[in-house]
Design an enzyme around this catalytic site. Structure first.
Site, PDB file in Angstrom:
ATOM      1  CB  THR A  91       1.763   4.435  -4.096  1.00 51.25           C
ATOM      2  OG1 THR A  91       0.590   5.053  -4.551  1.00 51.25           O
ATOM      3  CG2 THR A  91       2.068   4.757  -2.624  1.00 51.25           C
ATOM      4  NE  ARG A 122      -6.501  10.591  -7.580  1.00 56.48           N
ATOM      5  CZ  ARG A 122      -5.665   9.612  -7.247  1.00 56.48           C
ATOM      6  NH1 ARG A 122      -4.248   9.956  -6.973  1.00 56.48           N
ATOM      7  NH2 ARG A 122      -5.928   8.414  -7.443  1.00 56.48           N
ATOM      8  CB  VAL A 123      -6.801  13.552  -1.989  1.00 57.89           C
ATOM      9  CG1 VAL A 123      -5.876  12.605  -0.741  1.00 57.89           C
ATOM     10  CG2 VAL A 123      -6.387  15.132  -1.677  1.00 57.89           C
ATOM     11  N   GLY A 124      -5.866  10.634  -3.561  1.00 59.23           N
ATOM     12  CA  GLY A 124      -5.971   9.154  -3.536  1.00 59.23           C
ATOM     13  C   GLY A 124      -6.174   8.480  -2.149  1.00 59.23           C
ATOM     14  CG  ASP A 125      -4.567   4.535  -2.017  1.00 57.81           C
ATOM     15  OD1 ASP A 125      -3.815   3.877  -1.353  1.00 57.81           O
ATOM     16  OD2 ASP A 125      -4.169   4.973  -3.251  1.00 57.81           O
ATOM     17  CB  THR A 162       0.956   0.497  -4.292  1.00 59.86           C
ATOM     18  OG1 THR A 162       1.093   0.743  -5.376  1.00 59.86           O
ATOM     19  CG2 THR A 162       1.077  -1.110  -4.078  1.00 59.86           C
ATOM     20  N   GLY A 163      -1.755   1.338  -5.904  1.00 60.16           N
ATOM     21  CA  GLY A 163      -2.506   0.905  -6.987  1.00 60.16           C
ATOM     22  C   GLY A 163      -3.524   1.903  -7.421  1.00 60.16           C
ATOM     23  CG  HIS A 164      -7.799   3.085  -9.554  1.00 62.65           C
ATOM     24  ND1 HIS A 164      -9.200   2.579  -9.606  1.00 62.65           N
ATOM     25  CD2 HIS A 164      -7.650   4.163 -10.345  1.00 62.65           C
ATOM     26  CE1 HIS A 164      -9.951   3.877  -9.737  1.00 62.65           C
ATOM     27  NE2 HIS A 164      -9.017   4.670 -10.518  1.00 62.65           N
ATOM     28  N   GLY A 165      -6.082   4.218  -6.796  1.00 64.17           N
ATOM     29  CA  GLY A 165      -6.360   4.953  -5.347  1.00 64.17           C
ATOM     30  C   GLY A 165      -7.902   5.088  -5.400  1.00 64.17           C
TER      31      GLY A 165
END
Length: 314
Positions: free
Chosen positions: A169, A197-200, A220-223
């Site tokens: 991100t 798929r939708v992340g954070d 930012t990172g693993h959603g």
């Protein structure tokens, strides 16, 4: 109030071959955003402009430079939030739009909703005359090759995230001369993610949050991990309830995420008094900030370089 802005280009294992381009990209983005602040512009305009700069830069995974999902399609997410009013706009799973952050702002300012997704979002883009581009304009040749290599989604999202071959991100937070704050975050997601798929990133309180009374955050990172702990709001909770500095609050929240859900990531934060932090638990995170006459930036853990800025206001 002295304006402050911080940007990030994603927390992940940034390979050496794009390290310099990543630093150059965040520095260019922050100068774009700070130019608005120095001319008396709003924090909202500044974060949008900074994120647009990174969306236009193919070294980052947002807009141009986005990664492909399991079907070889682009699905983009973005959020923007105004700390003065708590107004927010978000889009998810959108395609063929090079600046999702501007699209998200349109949702915030021109609809009665906070988030639009997939088919409805794309229909709204058509109704607003938002320019569309071909998918091939948004992805790089390297991304197409990497997608073909990892075409079968056999590894977990975390495994893909922790590899050297996955991007992440971009985001920005700002404090303007009037004391107003804003955040913006944008992403192309994780390579070979499941369709839909939708992340954070577009989730209010996870990928970003801004409140003039507490602060502004872009994550930012693993959603999936970030969503489970609502990282952006968790950082602000520590600042609000525990009277912690942005750095202390971010470190505590990232440590909790690592211990509770075994997730890595990063965040940029600004407090109402102009203190800021750029912290991460991944191998690297490209970031930059400007406060008063100093431009700071870094890539590796515990790394900070400082440069004196020249006046860029016209």
């Amino acid at each position: 109030m002295k304006p402050v802005i911080v940007v990030h280009g994603g927390a992940w294992a940034i390979p050496d071959k794009i390290a310099e381009d990543s630093i150059r990209g965040v520095k260019n983005a922050i100068l774009e955003g700070f130019k608005i602040l120095e001319n008396g512009g709003s924090a909202l305009d500044a974060v949008e402009r900074a994120v647009r700069s990174m969306e236009d830069n193919p070294v980052f995974d947002a807009g141009h430079g986005a990664v492909l999902n399991a079907n070889g399609e682009v699905e983009l997410d973005a959020v923007i939030m105004d700390g003065k009013t708590l107004a927010a706009g978000a889009v998810s799973s959108i395609r063929n739009i090079s600046n999702p952050v501007t699209f998200a702002r349109s949702v915030m300012e021109k609809t009665d909703h906070v988030m639009l997704t997939d088919r409805g979002a794309n229909q709204y883009a058509d109704s607003q005359g938002i320019p569309k581009v071909a998918t091939e304009e948004l992805i790089t040749e390297d991304e197409r090759k990497e997608w073909e290599h990892y075409q079968k989604y056999t590894d977990s999202v975390k495994t893909l995230f922790n590899s050297q071959l996955v991007h992440d991100t971009v985001g920005a937070v700002a404090l303007d001369c009037n004391g107003n704050m804003a955040c913006a975050t944008s992403t192309g997601g994780i390579r070979n993610k499941m369709v839909g798929r939708v992340g954070d990133t577009p989730i209010i309180g996870s990928g970003g949050y801004a409140d003039n009374h507490i602060g502004a955050v872009s994550c930012t990172g693993h959603g999936e991990s970030i969503m489970k702990v609502t990282l952006a709001r968790l950082i602000l909770f520590h600042m609000e309830q525990g009277s912690k500095s942005p750095e202390q609050a971010t470190d505590e929240a990232l440590q909790y995420m690592a211990e509770r859900v075994i997730g890595a990531g990063g965040a940029i934060v600004i407090s109402p008094d102009g203190n800021w932090a750029a912290r991460f638990t991944t191998e690297r995170m490209a970031w930059a900030s400007i406060k008063e006459d100093t431009l700071s930036y870094g890539l590796n853990p515990k790394e900070m370089f400082n440069e004196k800025t020249f006046r860029i206001a016209s």
